[in-house]
Write a protein that holds these residues in place. Structure first.
Motif, PDB file in Angstrom:
ATOM      1  N   THR A 102       0.838  -1.202   0.000  1.00  0.00           N
ATOM      2  CA  THR A 102       0.000   0.000   0.000  1.00  0.00           C
ATOM      3  C   THR A 102       0.871   1.250   0.000  1.00  0.00           C
ATOM      4  O   THR A 102       1.772   1.389   0.836  1.00  0.00           O
ATOM      5  CB  THR A 102      -0.914   0.032   1.234  1.00  0.00           C
ATOM      6  N   LEU A 103       0.585   2.173  -0.935  1.00  0.00           N
ATOM      7  CA  LEU A 103       1.281   3.452  -1.020  1.00  0.00           C
ATOM      8  C   LEU A 103       0.252   4.566  -1.072  1.00  0.00           C
ATOM      9  O   LEU A 103      -0.600   4.603  -1.957  1.00  0.00           O
ATOM     10  CB  LEU A 103       2.172   3.494  -2.268  1.00  0.00           C
ATOM     11  N   ASP A 104       0.339   5.479  -0.102  1.00  0.00           N
ATOM     12  CA  ASP A 104      -0.595   6.607  -0.012  1.00  0.00           C
ATOM     13  C   ASP A 104       0.148   7.899  -0.324  1.00  0.00           C
ATOM     14  O   ASP A 104       0.996   8.346   0.444  1.00  0.00           O
ATOM     15  CB  ASP A 104      -1.206   6.661   1.389  1.00  0.00           C
ATOM     16  N   LEU A 105      -0.192   8.499  -1.473  1.00  0.00           N
ATOM     17  CA  LEU A 105       0.381   9.781  -1.885  1.00  0.00           C
ATOM     18  C   LEU A 105      -0.704  10.852  -1.956  1.00  0.00           C
ATOM     19  O   LEU A 105      -0.570  11.830  -2.693  1.00  0.00           O
ATOM     20  CB  LEU A 105       1.067   9.641  -3.243  1.00  0.00           C
ATOM     21  N   SER A 106      -1.752  10.695  -1.186  1.00  0.00           N
ATOM     22  CA  SER A 106      -2.868  11.644  -1.224  1.00  0.00           C
ATOM     23  C   SER A 106      -2.461  12.988  -0.630  1.00  0.00           C
ATOM     24  O   SER A 106      -1.567  13.080   0.208  1.00  0.00           O
ATOM     25  CB  SER A 106      -4.064  11.082  -0.463  1.00  0.00           C
ATOM     26  N   GLY A 107      -3.143  14.030  -1.098  1.00  0.00           N
ATOM     27  CA  GLY A 107      -2.942  15.355  -0.516  1.00  0.00           C
ATOM     28  C   GLY A 107      -1.576  15.950  -0.766  1.00  0.00           C
ATOM     29  O   GLY A 107      -1.060  16.697   0.061  1.00  0.00           O
ATOM     30  N   ASN A 108      -0.984  15.640  -1.934  1.00  0.00           N
ATOM     31  CA  ASN A 108       0.287  16.242  -2.309  1.00  0.00           C
ATOM     32  C   ASN A 108       0.072  17.224  -3.468  1.00  0.00           C
ATOM     33  O   ASN A 108      -1.051  17.653  -3.714  1.00  0.00           O
ATOM     34  CB  ASN A 108       1.301  15.153  -2.659  1.00  0.00           C
ATOM     35  N   ASP A 109       1.139  17.568  -4.180  1.00  0.00           N
ATOM     36  CA  ASP A 109       1.060  18.539  -5.278  1.00  0.00           C
ATOM     37  C   ASP A 109       1.406  17.892  -6.616  1.00  0.00           C
ATOM     38  O   ASP A 109       1.954  18.532  -7.509  1.00  0.00           O
ATOM     39  CB  ASP A 109       2.012  19.718  -5.013  1.00  0.00           C
ATOM     40  N   ILE A 110       1.047  16.622  -6.759  1.00  0.00           N
ATOM     41  CA  ILE A 110       1.362  15.872  -7.979  1.00  0.00           C
ATOM     42  C   ILE A 110       0.394  16.264  -9.104  1.00  0.00           C
ATOM     43  O   ILE A 110      -0.821  16.230  -8.921  1.00  0.00           O
ATOM     44  CB  ILE A 110       1.272  14.359  -7.720  1.00  0.00           C
ATOM     45  N   SER A 111       0.935  16.634 -10.249  1.00  0.00           N
ATOM     46  CA  SER A 111       0.086  16.982 -11.391  1.00  0.00           C
ATOM     47  C   SER A 111       0.230  15.988 -12.537  1.00  0.00           C
ATOM     48  O   SER A 111      -0.677  15.850 -13.360  1.00  0.00           O
ATOM     49  CB  SER A 111       0.412  18.396 -11.898  1.00  0.00           C
ATOM     50  N   ILE A 112       1.367  15.293 -12.597  1.00  0.00           N
ATOM     51  CA  ILE A 112       1.612  14.310 -13.653  1.00  0.00           C
ATOM     52  C   ILE A 112       2.078  13.013 -13.003  1.00  0.00           C
ATOM     53  O   ILE A 112       3.141  12.972 -12.369  1.00  0.00           O
ATOM     54  CB  ILE A 112       2.686  14.809 -14.646  1.00  0.00           C
ATOM     55  N   ILE A 113       1.291  11.953 -13.145  1.00  0.00           N
ATOM     56  CA  ILE A 113       1.628  10.677 -12.503  1.00  0.00           C
ATOM     57  C   ILE A 113       2.951  10.141 -13.026  1.00  0.00           C
ATOM     58  O   ILE A 113       3.727   9.537 -12.285  1.00  0.00           O
ATOM     59  CB  ILE A 113       0.517   9.632 -12.727  1.00  0.00           C
ATOM     60  N   HIS A 114       3.234  10.378 -14.298  1.00  0.00           N
ATOM     61  CA  HIS A 114       4.462   9.843 -14.903  1.00  0.00           C
ATOM     62  C   HIS A 114       5.718  10.423 -14.250  1.00  0.00           C
ATOM     63  O   HIS A 114       6.813   9.887 -14.427  1.00  0.00           O
ATOM     64  CB  HIS A 114       4.472  10.111 -16.407  1.00  0.00           C
ATOM     65  N   ASN A 115       5.557  11.504 -13.508  1.00  0.00           N
ATOM     66  CA  ASN A 115       6.693  12.090 -12.796  1.00  0.00           C
ATOM     67  C   ASN A 115       7.020  11.336 -11.510  1.00  0.00           C
ATOM     68  O   ASN A 115       7.973  11.689 -10.809  1.00  0.00           O
ATOM     69  CB  ASN A 115       6.420  13.558 -12.447  1.00  0.00           C
ATOM     70  N   ILE A 116       6.224  10.318 -11.183  1.00  0.00           N
ATOM     71  CA  ILE A 116       6.490   9.486 -10.012  1.00  0.00           C
ATOM     72  C   ILE A 116       7.130   8.186 -10.476  1.00  0.00           C
ATOM     73  O   ILE A 116       6.542   7.445 -11.261  1.00  0.00           O
ATOM     74  CB  ILE A 116       5.200   9.189  -9.224  1.00  0.00           C
ATOM     75  N   ASN A 117       8.324   7.914 -10.003  1.00  0.00           N
ATOM     76  CA  ASN A 117       9.055   6.716 -10.395  1.00  0.00           C
ATOM     77  C   ASN A 117       8.622   5.552  -9.504  1.00  0.00           C
ATOM     78  O   ASN A 117       9.030   5.467  -8.347  1.00  0.00           O
ATOM     79  CB  ASN A 117      10.563   6.967 -10.269  1.00  0.00           C
ATOM     80  N   PHE A 118       7.790   4.667 -10.064  1.00  0.00           N
ATOM     81  CA  PHE A 118       7.260   3.541  -9.292  1.00  0.00           C
ATOM     82  C   PHE A 118       8.121   2.275  -9.409  1.00  0.00           C
ATOM     83  O   PHE A 118       7.698   1.209  -8.973  1.00  0.00           O
ATOM     84  CB  PHE A 118       5.841   3.201  -9.762  1.00  0.00           C
ATOM     85  N   ARG A 119       9.298   2.388  -9.967  1.00  0.00           N
ATOM     86  CA  ARG A 119      10.151   1.201 -10.149  1.00  0.00           C
ATOM     87  C   ARG A 119      10.371   0.471  -8.822  1.00  0.00           C
ATOM     88  O   ARG A 119      10.636   1.088  -7.794  1.00  0.00           O
ATOM     89  CB  ARG A 119      11.509   1.598 -10.722  1.00  0.00           C
ATOM     90  N   GLY A 120      10.236  -0.835  -8.876  1.00  0.00           N
ATOM     91  CA  GLY A 120      10.443  -1.660  -7.689  1.00  0.00           C
ATOM     92  C   GLY A 120       9.163  -2.079  -6.998  1.00  0.00           C
ATOM     93  O   GLY A 120       9.184  -2.957  -6.141  1.00  0.00           O
ATOM     94  N   LEU A 121       8.036  -1.482  -7.387  1.00  0.00           N
ATOM     95  CA  LEU A 121       6.769  -1.766  -6.707  1.00  0.00           C
ATOM     96  C   LEU A 121       5.968  -2.832  -7.448  1.00  0.00           C
ATOM     97  O   LEU A 121       4.769  -2.686  -7.688  1.00  0.00           O
ATOM     98  CB  LEU A 121       5.949  -0.480  -6.561  1.00  0.00           C
ATOM     99  N   ARG A 122       6.605  -3.925  -7.766  1.00  0.00           N
ATOM    100  CA  ARG A 122       5.961  -4.998  -8.520  1.00  0.00           C
ATOM    101  C   ARG A 122       4.855  -5.684  -7.732  1.00  0.00           C
ATOM    102  O   ARG A 122       3.977  -6.322  -8.319  1.00  0.00           O
ATOM    103  CB  ARG A 122       6.998  -6.041  -8.937  1.00  0.00           C
ATOM    104  N   ASN A 123       4.881  -5.567  -6.401  1.00  0.00           N
ATOM    105  CA  ASN A 123       3.869  -6.231  -5.565  1.00  0.00           C
ATOM    106  C   ASN A 123       2.851  -5.255  -4.983  1.00  0.00           C
ATOM    107  O   ASN A 123       2.032  -5.658  -4.148  1.00  0.00           O
ATOM    108  CB  ASN A 123       4.559  -7.002  -4.437  1.00  0.00           C
ATOM    109  N   LEU A 124       2.879  -4.016  -5.408  1.00  0.00           N
ATOM    110  CA  LEU A 124       1.939  -3.029  -4.872  1.00  0.00           C
ATOM    111  C   LEU A 124       0.504  -3.393  -5.260  1.00  0.00           C
ATOM    112  O   LEU A 124       0.219  -3.695  -6.419  1.00  0.00           O
ATOM    113  CB  LEU A 124       2.273  -1.633  -5.401  1.00  0.00           C
ATOM    114  N   GLN A 125      -0.400  -3.349  -4.284  1.00  0.00           N
ATOM    115  CA  GLN A 125      -1.810  -3.676  -4.521  1.00  0.00           C
ATOM    116  C   GLN A 125      -2.737  -2.475  -4.383  1.00  0.00           C
ATOM    117  O   GLN A 125      -3.801  -2.439  -4.994  1.00  0.00           O
ATOM    118  CB  GLN A 125      -2.250  -4.773  -3.557  1.00  0.00           C
ATOM    119  N   THR A 126      -2.338  -1.490  -3.581  1.00  0.00           N
ATOM    120  CA  THR A 126      -3.184  -0.316  -3.348  1.00  0.00           C
ATOM    121  C   THR A 126      -2.379   0.955  -3.575  1.00  0.00           C
ATOM    122  O   THR A 126      -1.323   1.150  -2.970  1.00  0.00           O
ATOM    123  CB  THR A 126      -3.732  -0.313  -1.908  1.00  0.00           C
ATOM    124  N   LEU A 127      -2.895   1.833  -4.462  1.00  0.00           N
ATOM    125  CA  LEU A 127      -2.270   3.126  -4.727  1.00  0.00           C
ATOM    126  C   LEU A 127      -3.313   4.220  -4.541  1.00  0.00           C
ATOM    127  O   LEU A 127      -4.358   4.212  -5.190  1.00  0.00           O
ATOM    128  CB  LEU A 127      -1.702   3.175  -6.146  1.00  0.00           C
TER     129      LEU A 127
END
Length: 251
Positions: A102-127
């Motif tokens: 589970t990764l919670d990035l709520s309530g930040n200033d993200i405008s483009i998801i592609h600017n978040i490097n998710f490498r390594g999160l092959r087992n992530l189930q909740t975003l």
């Protein structure tokens, strides 16, 4: 100051230093840091917390996270980064988190998801990306998340959903797009999804819903309340044999 509250340690106003956060028991498995002044999380900030499973860095004014900040956190399953000032994550900071679910990035200033490097999160189930400034989404945004089951993009500014946007997410079960600015969903927008059970589109600007495409998901629950589409028209186009449930209310 840190206090034990039930099964979690809550620390208020702490500043992270390299090696270990101040005044924290290294045997703790659940820690929440709040209301600190930590614009940057340095490399090896939690290196002695090898037993930790749930780490919450909420409302701590984080802008950037150094590569290696989460070194030695191989047991971590939940990471909360709610209510910070993150706009992008260029470096592969999540690589050590092989068990993160589970990764919670709520309530930040993200405008483009592609600017978040998710490498390594092959087992992530909740975003969770609630309450950011996201306006567009593409299938390239989710290429590193093949096991995702729950995706929450509510309370953003998304205007349209393009063809095959969610195609990398074949295991996705819940997609929350409530309270965006969506006025158009292209044909094939949900291509690749095989297990979708809940689609939340409440509070958008939709005048029509791709009902024929959505009818291929048996047992799907679709929430289209508070849109511009006619509820009677939506219901008439749904294949009732697929047992699809429509939540809709005409104004």
């Amino acid at each position: 100051m840190c206090l034990d509250v039930r099964d979690i340690t809550v620390c208020v106003g702490n500043k992270f230093i390299q090696g270990i956060p101040e005044k924290v028991d290294t045997n703790n498995t659940k820690i929440c840091f709040m209301h600190g002044e930590n614009s940057n999380i340095p490399k090896n900030a939690f290196i002695l917390l090898t037993k930790i499973q749930n780490l919450y860095l909420n409302l701590t004014n984080i802008i950037s996270i150094s590569e290696g900040a989460f070194n030695r956190l191989g047991n971590l399953t939940v990471l909360g980064l709610h209510g910070n000032r993150i706009t992008k994550i260029d470096q592969p900071i999540f690589l050590p988190l092989r068990r993160l679910a589970t990764l919670d990035l709520s309530g930040n200033d993200i405008s483009i998801i592609h600017n978040i490097n998710f490498r390594g999160l092959r087992n992530l189930q909740t975003l969770i990306l609630v309450h950011n400034y996201i306006r567009t989404i593409t299938k390239n945004d989710f290429q590193s998340l093949p096991k995702l089951r729950y995706l929450d993009l509510s309370l953003n500014y998304i205007e349209s959903i393009d063809t095959s946007t969610f195609s990398p997410l074949q295991f996705l079960e819940t997609l929350n797009l409530n309270h965006n600015k969506i006025s158009n969903i292209e044909d094939g927008a949900f291509n690749g999804l095989r297990r979708l059970k809940s689609l939340k589109l409440r509070g958008n600007l939709l005048q029509c819903v791709p009902t024929q495409e959505l009818s291929r998901f048996p047992g799907l629950v679709i929430d289209v309340r508070d849109n511009r589409a006619s509820c009677d028209e939506i219901r008439s186009e749904i294949n009732v044999e697929k047992n699809v449930t429509i939540l809709c209310e005409d104004k």
